[in-house]
Design a protein around this motif. Sequence first.
Motif, PDB file in Angstrom:
ATOM      1  N   GLU A   1       0.833  -1.207   0.000  1.00 45.07           N
ATOM      2  CA  GLU A   1       0.000   0.000   0.000  1.00 45.07           C
ATOM      3  C   GLU A   1       0.870   1.261   0.000  1.00 45.07           C
ATOM      4  OE1 GLU A   1      -2.790  -0.033   3.173  1.00 45.07           O
ATOM      5  OE2 GLU A   1      -3.759  -1.875   2.495  1.00 45.07           O
ATOM      6  N   LEU A   2       1.980   1.208   0.711  1.00 51.62           N
ATOM      7  CA  LEU A   2       2.890   2.355   0.725  1.00 51.62           C
ATOM      8  C   LEU A   2       3.436   2.596  -0.673  1.00 51.62           C
ATOM      9  CD1 LEU A   2       4.485   4.493   2.314  1.00 51.62           C
ATOM     10  CD2 LEU A   2       6.259   2.771   2.624  1.00 51.62           C
ATOM     11  N   ARG A   3       3.798   1.526  -1.361  1.00 55.58           N
ATOM     12  CA  ARG A   3       4.317   1.651  -2.721  1.00 55.58           C
ATOM     13  C   ARG A   3       3.245   2.257  -3.633  1.00 55.58           C
ATOM     14  NH1 ARG A   3       5.594  -3.414  -3.420  1.00 55.58           N
ATOM     15  NH2 ARG A   3       7.479  -3.149  -2.201  1.00 55.58           N
ATOM     16  N   GLY A   4       1.998   1.836  -3.454  1.00 49.65           N
ATOM     17  CA  GLY A   4       0.903   2.390  -4.254  1.00 49.65           C
ATOM     18  C   GLY A   4       0.660   3.861  -3.957  1.00 49.65           C
ATOM     19  N   ARG A   5       0.795   4.249  -2.707  1.00 51.71           N
ATOM     20  CA  ARG A   5       0.610   5.664  -2.355  1.00 51.71           C
ATOM     21  C   ARG A   5       1.700   6.529  -2.959  1.00 51.71           C
ATOM     22  NH1 ARG A   5      -0.798   4.963   4.033  1.00 51.71           N
ATOM     23  NH2 ARG A   5      -2.790   3.924   3.729  1.00 51.71           N
ATOM     24  N   ILE A   6       2.932   6.019  -2.927  1.00 55.85           N
ATOM     25  CA  ILE A   6       4.040   6.784  -3.512  1.00 55.85           C
ATOM     26  C   ILE A   6       3.860   6.883  -5.017  1.00 55.85           C
ATOM     27  CG2 ILE A   6       6.525   6.765  -3.926  1.00 55.85           C
ATOM     28  CD1 ILE A   6       6.826   5.543  -1.129  1.00 55.85           C
ATOM     29  N   ASP A   7       3.463   5.783  -5.658  1.00 54.71           N
ATOM     30  CA  ASP A   7       3.213   5.823  -7.100  1.00 54.71           C
ATOM     31  C   ASP A   7       2.065   6.770  -7.432  1.00 54.71           C
ATOM     32  OD1 ASP A   7       5.227   4.038  -7.545  1.00 54.71           O
ATOM     33  OD2 ASP A   7       3.908   2.282  -7.727  1.00 54.71           O
ATOM     34  N   GLY A   8       1.073   6.831  -6.569  1.00 59.72           N
ATOM     35  CA  GLY A   8      -0.068   7.712  -6.798  1.00 59.72           C
ATOM     36  C   GLY A   8       0.302   9.184  -6.773  1.00 59.72           C
ATOM     37  N   LEU A   9       1.367   9.534  -6.070  1.00 58.48           N
ATOM     38  CA  LEU A   9       1.794  10.929  -6.037  1.00 58.48           C
ATOM     39  C   LEU A   9       2.292  11.402  -7.393  1.00 58.48           C
ATOM     40  CD1 LEU A   9       3.753  11.039  -2.666  1.00 58.48           C
ATOM     41  CD2 LEU A   9       1.549  12.066  -3.154  1.00 58.48           C
ATOM     42  N   PHE A  10       2.813  10.479  -8.202  1.00 57.24           N
ATOM     43  CA  PHE A  10       3.408  10.846  -9.473  1.00 57.24           C
ATOM     44  C   PHE A  10       2.505  10.551 -10.664  1.00 57.24           C
ATOM     45  CE2 PHE A  10       6.925  10.026  -6.550  1.00 57.24           C
ATOM     46  CZ  PHE A  10       7.550  11.252  -6.624  1.00 57.24           C
TER      47      PHE A  10
END
Length: 77
Positions: free
Chosen positions: A44-53
Motif C-alpha cells: 500500500e505504501l508503494r501504491g501511495r508513492i506511485d499515486g503521487l506521481f
Amino acid sequence: MGDVLEKLIGFSLVLLLPFVIVGGGVFTLFAVGALFEAADHPHELRGRIDGLFRRPPPEARLAGPEHYYRPYWSGRG
C-alpha cells in the motif's frame, strides 16, 4: 524594564513549554504509527508513492448535442 521582560519571558516559557512538549509527543505518536503502518502494508505504501506521481484523471466534458441521452435529458424523448 528588565524585571518586566524577565517575568514576561518566564510566563511565556511556562505557558508555551507544555504545548511544545505535548505537540512533540503527538507528532511522535503519529510518526511511529505511520512507520508501523508502512511496515505492515508495504504494498500500500508503494501504491501511495506511485499515486503521487500519476497524472490526475482528465476533466469531465459536457455531452454534445448529438449525444444519445441528450433528447432524454431535454424531455424530447
